[in-house]
Motif scaffolding. Structure first.
Motif, mmCIF file in Angstrom:
data_model
loop_
_atom_site.group_PDB
_atom_site.id
_atom_site.type_symbol
_atom_site.label_atom_id
_atom_site.label_comp_id
_atom_site.label_asym_id
_atom_site.label_seq_id
_atom_site.Cartn_x
_atom_site.Cartn_y
_atom_site.Cartn_z
ATOM 1 N N GLU A 2 0.828 -1.199 0.000
ATOM 2 C CA GLU A 2 0.000 0.000 0.000
ATOM 3 C C GLU A 2 0.870 1.260 0.000
ATOM 4 O O GLU A 2 1.903 1.319 0.674
ATOM 5 N N THR A 3 0.450 2.271 -0.774
ATOM 6 C CA THR A 3 1.189 3.522 -0.857
ATOM 7 C C THR A 3 0.469 4.609 -0.069
ATOM 8 O O THR A 3 -0.728 4.844 -0.270
ATOM 9 N N ILE A 4 1.214 5.274 0.807
ATOM 10 C CA ILE A 4 0.651 6.339 1.642
ATOM 11 C C ILE A 4 1.334 7.656 1.282
ATOM 12 O O ILE A 4 2.569 7.731 1.210
ATOM 13 N N LEU A 5 0.539 8.675 1.050
ATOM 14 C CA LEU A 5 1.062 10.001 0.719
ATOM 15 C C LEU A 5 1.122 10.861 1.980
ATOM 16 O O LEU A 5 0.117 11.015 2.683
ATOM 17 N N ILE A 6 2.320 11.442 2.254
ATOM 18 C CA ILE A 6 2.516 12.335 3.398
ATOM 19 C C ILE A 6 2.694 13.756 2.870
ATOM 20 O O ILE A 6 3.577 14.011 2.036
ATOM 21 N N ASP A 45 -1.281 5.322 -7.463
ATOM 22 C CA ASP A 45 -2.395 4.643 -6.781
ATOM 23 C C ASP A 45 -2.200 4.810 -5.279
ATOM 24 O O ASP A 45 -1.498 4.024 -4.631
ATOM 25 N N ILE A 46 -2.796 5.835 -4.718
ATOM 26 C CA ILE A 46 -2.618 6.164 -3.301
ATOM 27 C C ILE A 46 -3.712 5.486 -2.481
ATOM 28 O O ILE A 46 -4.889 5.539 -2.829
ATOM 29 N N SER A 47 -3.314 4.844 -1.377
ATOM 30 C CA SER A 47 -4.280 4.166 -0.506
ATOM 31 C C SER A 47 -4.740 5.044 0.652
ATOM 32 O O SER A 47 -5.837 4.835 1.193
ATOM 33 N N LEU A 48 -3.928 6.035 1.045
ATOM 34 C CA LEU A 48 -4.278 6.880 2.193
ATOM 35 C C LEU A 48 -3.407 8.128 2.169
ATOM 36 O O LEU A 48 -2.251 8.083 1.721
ATOM 37 N N VAL A 49 -3.944 9.219 2.663
ATOM 38 C CA VAL A 49 -3.198 10.486 2.747
ATOM 39 C C VAL A 49 -3.099 10.912 4.215
ATOM 40 O O VAL A 49 -4.094 10.902 4.943
ATOM 41 N N VAL A 50 -1.874 11.265 4.631
ATOM 42 C CA VAL A 50 -1.663 11.923 5.928
ATOM 43 C C VAL A 50 -1.253 13.358 5.612
ATOM 44 O O VAL A 50 -0.184 13.596 5.035
ATOM 45 N N LEU A 75 -11.034 14.931 -6.278
ATOM 46 C CA LEU A 75 -10.343 13.972 -7.148
ATOM 47 C C LEU A 75 -10.737 12.536 -6.844
ATOM 48 O O LEU A 75 -11.029 11.748 -7.761
ATOM 49 N N GLN A 76 -10.732 12.174 -5.557
ATOM 50 C CA GLN A 76 -11.042 10.801 -5.136
ATOM 51 C C GLN A 76 -11.914 10.848 -3.884
ATOM 52 O O GLN A 76 -11.399 10.901 -2.769
ATOM 53 N N PRO A 77 -13.220 10.795 -4.062
ATOM 54 C CA PRO A 77 -14.141 10.979 -2.927
ATOM 55 C C PRO A 77 -13.993 9.939 -1.821
ATOM 56 O O PRO A 77 -14.309 10.231 -0.666
ATOM 57 N N GLN A 78 -13.501 8.729 -2.145
ATOM 58 C CA GLN A 78 -13.439 7.667 -1.135
ATOM 59 C C GLN A 78 -12.066 7.516 -0.486
ATOM 60 O O GLN A 78 -11.893 6.662 0.376
ATOM 61 N N LEU A 79 -11.098 8.320 -0.908
ATOM 62 C CA LEU A 79 -9.733 8.165 -0.391
ATOM 63 C C LEU A 79 -9.655 8.566 1.090
ATOM 64 O O LEU A 79 -10.029 9.687 1.448
ATOM 65 N N PRO A 80 -9.157 7.680 1.977
ATOM 66 C CA PRO A 80 -9.055 8.033 3.408
ATOM 67 C C PRO A 80 -8.014 9.135 3.639
ATOM 68 O O PRO A 80 -6.926 9.103 3.050
ATOM 69 N N SER A 119 -3.805 1.272 9.499
ATOM 70 C CA SER A 119 -4.135 -0.116 9.149
ATOM 71 C C SER A 119 -5.636 -0.314 8.995
ATOM 72 O O SER A 119 -6.112 -0.914 8.019
ATOM 73 N N ASN A 120 -6.389 0.207 9.957
ATOM 74 C CA ASN A 120 -7.845 0.040 9.903
ATOM 75 C C ASN A 120 -8.457 0.764 8.703
ATOM 76 O O ASN A 120 -9.340 0.229 8.017
ATOM 77 N N LEU A 121 -7.988 1.974 8.444
ATOM 78 C CA LEU A 121 -8.567 2.758 7.352
ATOM 79 C C LEU A 121 -8.243 2.151 5.984
ATOM 80 O O LEU A 121 -9.087 2.147 5.084
ATOM 81 N N ILE A 122 -7.029 1.621 5.825
ATOM 82 C CA ILE A 122 -6.676 0.991 4.549
ATOM 83 C C ILE A 122 -7.506 -0.271 4.330
ATOM 84 O O ILE A 122 -7.961 -0.553 3.213
ATOM 85 N N SER A 123 -7.724 -1.039 5.405
ATOM 86 C CA SER A 123 -8.559 -2.244 5.286
ATOM 87 C C SER A 123 -9.981 -1.880 4.863
ATOM 88 O O SER A 123 -10.565 -2.510 3.975
ATOM 89 N N LEU A 124 -10.535 -0.850 5.494
ATOM 90 C CA LEU A 124 -11.884 -0.410 5.136
ATOM 91 C C LEU A 124 -11.940 0.118 3.708
ATOM 92 O O LEU A 124 -12.896 -0.137 2.972
ATOM 93 N N HIS A 125 -10.880 0.833 3.301
ATOM 94 C CA HIS A 125 -10.840 1.380 1.942
ATOM 95 C C HIS A 125 -10.771 0.251 0.911
ATOM 96 O O HIS A 125 -11.433 0.303 -0.139
#
Length: 489
Positions: A2-6, A45-50, A75-80, A119-125
């Protein structure tokens, strides 16, 4: 991975978060400004943004983070998105959480808490994306079904849904199809769907039950016969292949075709050519062949009862129809269809029907429903009405009623009444049995006149099942009396 954007204007914060994430198995991308963040989201392909909430020195309002949040949402309404900042207005944080921000944490952050949240948010996403994809596929499937001719088929199970989907997909081609499955499972209905949704739907659709034809007449039925070809052949007759020319021929119970017929069938499938019985003239047809069997053709091939080359000609595509006990979700929709809107089922009856093994499949279910409708004293059907062996489901204190073909020992006195004998003498013995009321309700022992029937109809708002019960009659007996007296429902 999974890729996370900071996104943070402080490079040290970006480096610290990236190191922590990579140590725990995540791939990270970092950037210092909202504009760069939006570019990365479009490229990767971003899975989550901090994201931080402030990107300009000496700014603590949180407005920059708020603007970035809404831009990412566009851009991505469902992105955590996790909001991470030391300076901002609490009102803004509350607003963004209401608008869909996944979490909000202050600096300095707690590593364990942040990792758990990620972890929880990526699983839900991931689940959300899978669910969205499934819904899209389901919507596409339902759109295809909505425009299709399903020939009145009733189903509710995933197994049957897949069979119908495959039938609709197969229908567009002209290849031979072998439909397998147990007797009474609905193989002929699948054949109807294939033809009704094919390019040949306006052409002839001829059905032949191989098992129902005498062996000596099979070839004449399939390929035709000239006058005098056999005893009783007084005139020329065309066969089913000629009748289906340009359309579809459905050969049910194909496993019963004798070897001599299999040779001719193989030739027709290969070349379209055949001769009528008693004729040397070669004829040619263009027919799509659908076939069905409940037999294990592989075993018949090993035993020499079925030609292997014919099997492969028939079985370009196999559509396996599961038995009813493997598609339990079909049972109650089918029951509702068979019993009609006038009747309903109590919970015990529903459970009993779903627990039954249904060796006769849909055909058995239809017959059981017909029995229940005929014998039911009320509009609410019970276990006893269906005649299933379900003693463990009988309610406490409720006496199990025996099947109608095994009369109760004390029935003889009721059957000896003049009214019952009159019913039996007129050839309506079923009514003398089915009109026996359940429980201890008295049985009408005198003929009913027109006025009493009309009064009962009025009292029960014309609901036949209730009227019949109040008069101690079966529904069929009541209908006959209404017809006799000229009473309209």
């Amino acid at each position: 991975m999974e890729t996370i954007l900071i996104v943070d204007d402080n490079q040290a914060v970006c480096n610290a978060l990236a190191l922590m994430l990579e140590l725990h198995g995540y791939h990270s991308l970092t950037c210092l400004s909202p504009d760069t963040a939006l570019e990365l989201i479009e490229l990767h392909d971003i899975s989550l943004v901090v994201q931080d909430m402030n990107f300009t020195q000496d700014t603590t309002s949180g407005e920059e983070g708020k603007a970035l949040f809404y831009a990412i949402r566009a851009l991505q309404p469902q992105l955590p998105i996790i909001l991470l900042t030391a300076w901002t207005q609490l009102e803004i944080a509350v607003e963004l959480v209401k608008e869909g921000a996944a979490d909000y944490m202050g600096k300095p952050w707690d590593d364990a808490k942040l990792l758990t949240s990620i972890s929880n948010l990526i699983s839900l996403h991931t689940l959300s994306k899978a669910n969205t994809q499934l819904k899209r596929v389901e919507n596409e499937r339902m759109s295809a079904i909505k425009g299709a001719d399903l020939c009145g088929i009733i189903f509710g199970s995933g197994a049957m849904q897949r069979c119908v989907d495959l039938a609709l997909q197969i229908a567009r081609s002209d290849v031979s199809v072998l439909i397998t499955g147990p007797n009474g499972a609905g193989k002929d209905k699948i054949a109807d769907i294939i033809h009704a949704n094919s390019p040949l739907k306006s052409k002839p659709f001829i059905k032949v039950n191989i098992g129902a034809l005498p062996m000596e007449l099979l070839e004449a039925e399939l390929f035709g016969a000239e006058a005098g070809a056999f005893t009783g052949a007084n005139k020329t007759r065309i066969g089913r292949f000629e009748a289906a020319d340009g359309g579809t021929l459905f050969l049910d119970e194909i496993g019963n075709l004798p070897l001599s017929g299999q040779v001719k069938l193989l030739r027709v499938l290969q070349t379209g050519e055949f001769e009528r019985l008693g004729s040397h003239q070669t004829r040619k047809v263009n027919v799509r062949v659908l076939s069905a069997t409940n037999a294990e053709l592989a075993e018949d091939i090993r035993a020499g009862r079925f030609r292997e080359d014919l099997f492969y000609r028939l079985n370009v595509i196999e559509l396996a129809l599961p038995p009813l006990n493997e598609r339990v979700d079909d049972i109650l929709p089918l029951v509702d269809h068979f019993v009609g809107k006038e009747f309903s089922l109590n919970k015990q009856a529903q459970q009993a029907l779903m627990d039954h093994s249904w060796p006769g499949n849909v055909r058995e279910l239809e017959n059981v429903c017909k029995r229940a409708v005929i014998l039911a004293p009320d509009s609410v059907l019970t276990v006893d009405d269906f005649g299933l062996m379900t003693n463990h489901l009988t309610a406490p204190g409720h006496q199990q009623v025996p099947s109608v073909d095994k009369p109760m020992q004390n029935e003889s006195s009721n059957a000896d009444s003049s009214w019952e004998r009159a019913e039996a003498d007129s050839g309506k013995g079923l009514d003398s049995i089915s009109s026996q009321p359940l429980g201890n309700e008295p049985l009408n022992k005198v003929p009913l006149d027109k006025a009493s029937i009309q009064a009962a109809l009025l009292e029960h708002s014309g609901i036949i099942a209730r009227v019949a019960k109040s008069l101690g009659l079966s529904r069929q007996a009541l209908y006959r009396r209404m017809e006799k007296f000229g009473i309209d429902k």
